[in-house]
Design a protein around this motif. Structure first.
Motif, PDB file in Angstrom:
ATOM      1  N   GLU A 204      -0.798  16.784 -36.763  1.00  0.00           N
ATOM      2  CA  GLU A 204      -0.698  16.323 -38.149  1.00  0.00           C
ATOM      3  C   GLU A 204      -2.030  16.506 -38.883  1.00  0.00           C
ATOM      4  O   GLU A 204      -2.050  16.582 -40.118  1.00  0.00           O
ATOM      5  N   ASN A 205      -3.104  16.598 -38.120  1.00  0.00           N
ATOM      6  CA  ASN A 205      -4.442  16.669 -38.700  1.00  0.00           C
ATOM      7  C   ASN A 205      -5.103  18.028 -38.467  1.00  0.00           C
ATOM      8  O   ASN A 205      -6.311  18.149 -38.515  1.00  0.00           O
TER       9      ASN A 205
ATOM     10  N   LEU B 236       7.700  18.539 -35.822  1.00  0.00           N
ATOM     11  CA  LEU B 236       6.755  17.436 -35.940  1.00  0.00           C
ATOM     12  C   LEU B 236       7.401  16.081 -36.234  1.00  0.00           C
ATOM     13  O   LEU B 236       7.037  15.064 -35.626  1.00  0.00           O
ATOM     14  N   ALA B 237       8.352  16.035 -37.118  1.00  0.00           N
ATOM     15  CA  ALA B 237       8.908  14.758 -37.572  1.00  0.00           C
ATOM     16  C   ALA B 237       9.607  13.976 -36.466  1.00  0.00           C
ATOM     17  O   ALA B 237       9.608  12.745 -36.470  1.00  0.00           O
TER      18      ALA B 237
ATOM     19  N   LYS C 175       3.027  27.817 -36.476  1.00  0.00           N
ATOM     20  CA  LYS C 175       3.053  26.962 -37.672  1.00  0.00           C
ATOM     21  C   LYS C 175       4.486  26.648 -38.087  1.00  0.00           C
ATOM     22  O   LYS C 175       4.813  25.505 -38.454  1.00  0.00           O
TER      23      LYS C 175
ATOM     24  N   LYS D 152       6.274  22.823 -37.993  1.00  0.00           N
ATOM     25  CA  LYS D 152       6.936  22.254 -39.171  1.00  0.00           C
ATOM     26  C   LYS D 152       8.325  21.733 -38.823  1.00  0.00           C
ATOM     27  O   LYS D 152       8.760  20.676 -39.302  1.00  0.00           O
TER      28      LYS D 152
ATOM     29  N   THR E 280      -5.041  22.291 -39.320  1.00  0.00           N
ATOM     30  CA  THR E 280      -4.574  23.358 -40.194  1.00  0.00           C
ATOM     31  C   THR E 280      -4.564  24.680 -39.441  1.00  0.00           C
ATOM     32  O   THR E 280      -5.551  25.034 -38.805  1.00  0.00           O
TER      33      THR E 280
ATOM     34  N   LYS F   9       1.072  14.021 -31.202  1.00  0.00           N
ATOM     35  CA  LYS F   9       1.580  14.297 -32.546  1.00  0.00           C
ATOM     36  C   LYS F   9       0.483  14.186 -33.600  1.00  0.00           C
ATOM     37  O   LYS F   9       0.358  15.041 -34.484  1.00  0.00           O
ATOM     38  N   LYS F  10      -0.337  13.144 -33.506  1.00  0.00           N
ATOM     39  CA  LYS F  10      -1.357  12.903 -34.529  1.00  0.00           C
ATOM     40  C   LYS F  10      -2.346  14.054 -34.634  1.00  0.00           C
ATOM     41  O   LYS F  10      -2.925  14.300 -35.707  1.00  0.00           O
TER      42      LYS F  10
END
Length: 225
Positions: free
Chosen positions: A161-162, A78-79, A71, A75, A164, A157-158
């Motif tokens: 982003e979706n 990801l960007a 996780k 973080k 948890t 990537k998507k």
């Protein structure tokens, strides 16, 4: 435009193997962005990683488990990434097989790829952990996968982003796989010639698998309530 690939490596007490894993990755593609998340190692893992050029080392003072380490890496990565890869720290020379996981993502053949290892070279446990994980996926999704527990994965990537990450330790792969399938993402199992540090039928090996089983069982029970 070429896809930007980030590789996240959670590491705990891997001073003997992680440098070779990292140098192999840099040899096959120096453009990969590598993030090593040192999960509170008590050996020289962090010190050895710090000597490797052109990567990002993220240190945790406490051991928080693989799920939290991943996780943290997500973080950070990801960007600036189109594809994110999870790899274990102990792959050494076999880390070069990572390109087999990335290609189906680039070719839009899958949303997620999972590495399918060759059979183990030495006897380990009795298959209870793997059977529990496979059953956990099937009972919660209706889908059958052979390689539920592999930590070697690549994602669009998507997808991340979706997704948890609310799973601890060794339960992260099972929980993640169930969530991915229930969200409708396409997972492709990819045969690779990877290897890692195998546990045998000694006390240390059984303790390791017992910890795995307990953490995976917690996710199983949480998902099948």
């Amino acid at each position: 435009m070429e896809a930007e690939v980030a590789v996240i490596i959670p590491a705990y007490n891997e001073e003997k193997r992680i440098v070779r894993t990292l140098t192999t990755l840099k040899e096959i593609n120096p453009l990969y962005k590598i993030y090593v998340v040192d999960d509170g190692s008590t050996d020289a893992t962090a010190e050895k990683v710090a000597k490797v050029k052109d990567l990002c080392l993220i240190k945790s003072m406490k051991n928080k488990g693989k799920g939290q380490a991943l996780k943290t890496g997500i973080k950070a990565a990801l960007a600036s990434s189109d594809i994110i890869v999870f790899l274990d720290a102990d792959l050494q020379e076999s880390a070069g097989e990572v390109e087999k996981l990335i290609k189906p993502i680039v070719d839009n053949e899958a949303d997620v790829t999972v590495a399918k290892f060759p059979p183990a070279k030495k006897k380990g446990g009795f298959g209870l952990v793997k059977k529990l994980a496979r059953y956990g996926v099937y009972i919660n999704t209706g889908k059958k996968l052979d390689t539920v527990l592999s930590g070697q994965r690549a994602f669009k990537k998507k997808v991340l982003e979706n997704l948890t990450f609310n799973y601890e330790g060794y339960g992260v792969e099972l929980g993640m796989t169930i969530d991915l399938l229930n969200k409708g993402y396409l997972i492709k199992e990819v045969e690779v010639n990877m290897f890692h540090n195998e546990t045998g039928r000694d006390l240390q090996g059984f303790l390791h698998r017992g910890k795995q089983f307990f953490q995976i069982l917690k996710v199983f029970l949480k998902k099948t309530k």
